[in-house]
Write a protein that holds these residues in place. Sequence first.
Motif, PDB file in Angstrom:
ATOM      1  N   GLY A 135     -31.027 -42.637  35.706  1.00 13.78           N
ATOM      2  CA  GLY A 135     -31.433 -41.548  36.576  1.00 13.78           C
ATOM      3  C   GLY A 135     -32.040 -40.426  35.768  1.00 13.78           C
ATOM      4  N   GLU A 190     -31.820 -37.351  36.403  1.00 13.25           N
ATOM      5  CA  GLU A 190     -30.784 -36.331  36.285  1.00 13.25           C
ATOM      6  C   GLU A 190     -29.484 -36.990  36.692  1.00 13.25           C
ATOM      7  OE1 GLU A 190     -31.589 -32.695  38.295  1.00 13.25           O
ATOM      8  OE2 GLU A 190     -33.720 -32.786  37.845  1.00 13.25           O
ATOM      9  N   THR A 233     -28.982 -47.384  46.899  1.00 11.07           N
ATOM     10  CA  THR A 233     -30.302 -47.089  46.359  1.00 11.07           C
ATOM     11  C   THR A 233     -30.672 -47.954  45.174  1.00 11.07           C
ATOM     12  OG1 THR A 233     -29.462 -45.415  44.810  1.00 11.07           O
ATOM     13  CG2 THR A 233     -29.998 -44.695  47.048  1.00 11.07           C
ATOM     14  N   GLY A 247     -37.443 -38.199  46.967  1.00  7.19           N
ATOM     15  CA  GLY A 247     -38.336 -37.449  46.106  1.00  7.19           C
ATOM     16  C   GLY A 247     -38.784 -38.307  44.938  1.00  7.19           C
ATOM     17  N   HIS A 248     -39.424 -37.690  43.970  1.00  6.79           N
ATOM     18  CA  HIS A 248     -39.889 -38.385  42.772  1.00  6.79           C
ATOM     19  C   HIS A 248     -39.558 -37.540  41.550  1.00  6.79           C
ATOM     20  CE1 HIS A 248     -42.261 -40.535  45.815  1.00  6.79           C
ATOM     21  NE2 HIS A 248     -42.329 -41.523  44.939  1.00  6.79           N
ATOM     22  N   HIS A 249     -39.291 -38.223  40.473  1.00  8.64           N
ATOM     23  CA  HIS A 249     -39.057 -37.537  39.198  1.00  8.64           C
ATOM     24  C   HIS A 249     -39.683 -38.381  38.098  1.00  8.64           C
ATOM     25  CE1 HIS A 249     -37.080 -35.870  35.671  1.00  8.64           C
ATOM     26  NE2 HIS A 249     -36.695 -34.847  36.403  1.00  8.64           N
ATOM     27  N   VAL A 293     -36.538 -41.249  43.643  1.00  7.56           N
ATOM     28  CA  VAL A 293     -35.141 -40.833  43.561  1.00  7.56           C
ATOM     29  C   VAL A 293     -34.687 -40.369  44.932  1.00  7.56           C
ATOM     30  CG1 VAL A 293     -35.249 -40.146  41.124  1.00  7.56           C
ATOM     31  CG2 VAL A 293     -35.752 -38.463  42.907  1.00  7.56           C
ATOM     32  N   VAL A 294     -33.379 -40.382  45.135  1.00  7.73           N
ATOM     33  CA  VAL A 294     -32.763 -39.736  46.290  1.00  7.73           C
ATOM     34  C   VAL A 294     -32.202 -38.406  45.813  1.00  7.73           C
ATOM     35  CG1 VAL A 294     -30.783 -39.807  47.842  1.00  7.73           C
ATOM     36  CG2 VAL A 294     -32.243 -41.804  47.628  1.00  7.73           C
ATOM     37  N   LEU A 295     -32.617 -37.332  46.480  1.00 10.11           N
ATOM     38  CA  LEU A 295     -32.164 -35.996  46.127  1.00 10.11           C
ATOM     39  C   LEU A 295     -30.902 -35.663  46.902  1.00 10.11           C
ATOM     40  CD1 LEU A 295     -35.613 -34.171  46.195  1.00 10.11           C
ATOM     41  CD2 LEU A 295     -34.357 -34.979  44.182  1.00 10.11           C
ATOM     42  N   ALA A 299     -30.247 -35.799  41.345  1.00 12.27           N
ATOM     43  CA  ALA A 299     -31.024 -36.958  41.790  1.00 12.27           C
ATOM     44  C   ALA A 299     -30.327 -38.253  41.417  1.00 12.27           C
ATOM     45  CB  ALA A 299     -32.420 -36.921  41.160  1.00 12.27           C
TER      46      ALA A 299
END
Length: 247
Positions: free
Chosen positions: A112, A114, A194, A209-211, A216-218, A224
Amino acid sequence: MAADPVAVSDRVPRAAYFSAWVFGLGSYFGSQFLLMLGVAALRRSLPRMPVYWPVVSFFALGPTLLLLDHVLRRGLGSSISPQLLSNIFYLLIIAAVFETIFMRFVFIPDEGPEHPRDPEDALDALDTPDTPGAPAPERRVLHIGAHPVPLDELIYLEARQHHVCAALASGSLTLRSRLADVLAQTAPEDGVQTHRSWWVARRAIEGLGHHGGKPVVLLKGGVAVPVARGRLDEVERWCAGHLGGPQ
């Protein structure tokens, strides 16, 4: 060392034999380190270039065996002529087996962007209002191993080898169990898986979202959780049905 591919273990002192292989192992890791630095530099201009670990191992093993051949020949005298380099494919198979075991069962990558190791950061924003006069609903629990965990306190589940880490409102638990056994107790509206190693409770999800270009799931609170690309369509459908659509 155990395979003794050059058949010299019975003709040299054990200390010298052991020391030579420790030197070879250090050289191998050093070669891998330098190769990965080179790959990292190359990826600055070619970010999508795939890198296959057996290829890295092969190019690290060749110079290592050549150097070790030289060291053994110099240290053991002319009566012994090790030919490690000629056994490179045999040794590569041995290295690949042990590296696969390490990568599969020992090493836990940070998947991940984060890694939410501190669940309390995500819980600060969770809405858990109490309605005066309303009867307390019956609390559902998930059994992780033999330990009951209240579902309404759960933020996420993470599989770590043969254990499951449960992030809760009150902290976290790590218990010996299989993620699949825990998820078998959940309903689709409770949350979404996920990633093969991750499940997130619906009440903790802010949206998608995206990172760094990765989905990612925020969670509420800004942390995330990774979404596997093979599960992205499924996660998007789940969000559309349970959160009102991807955020």
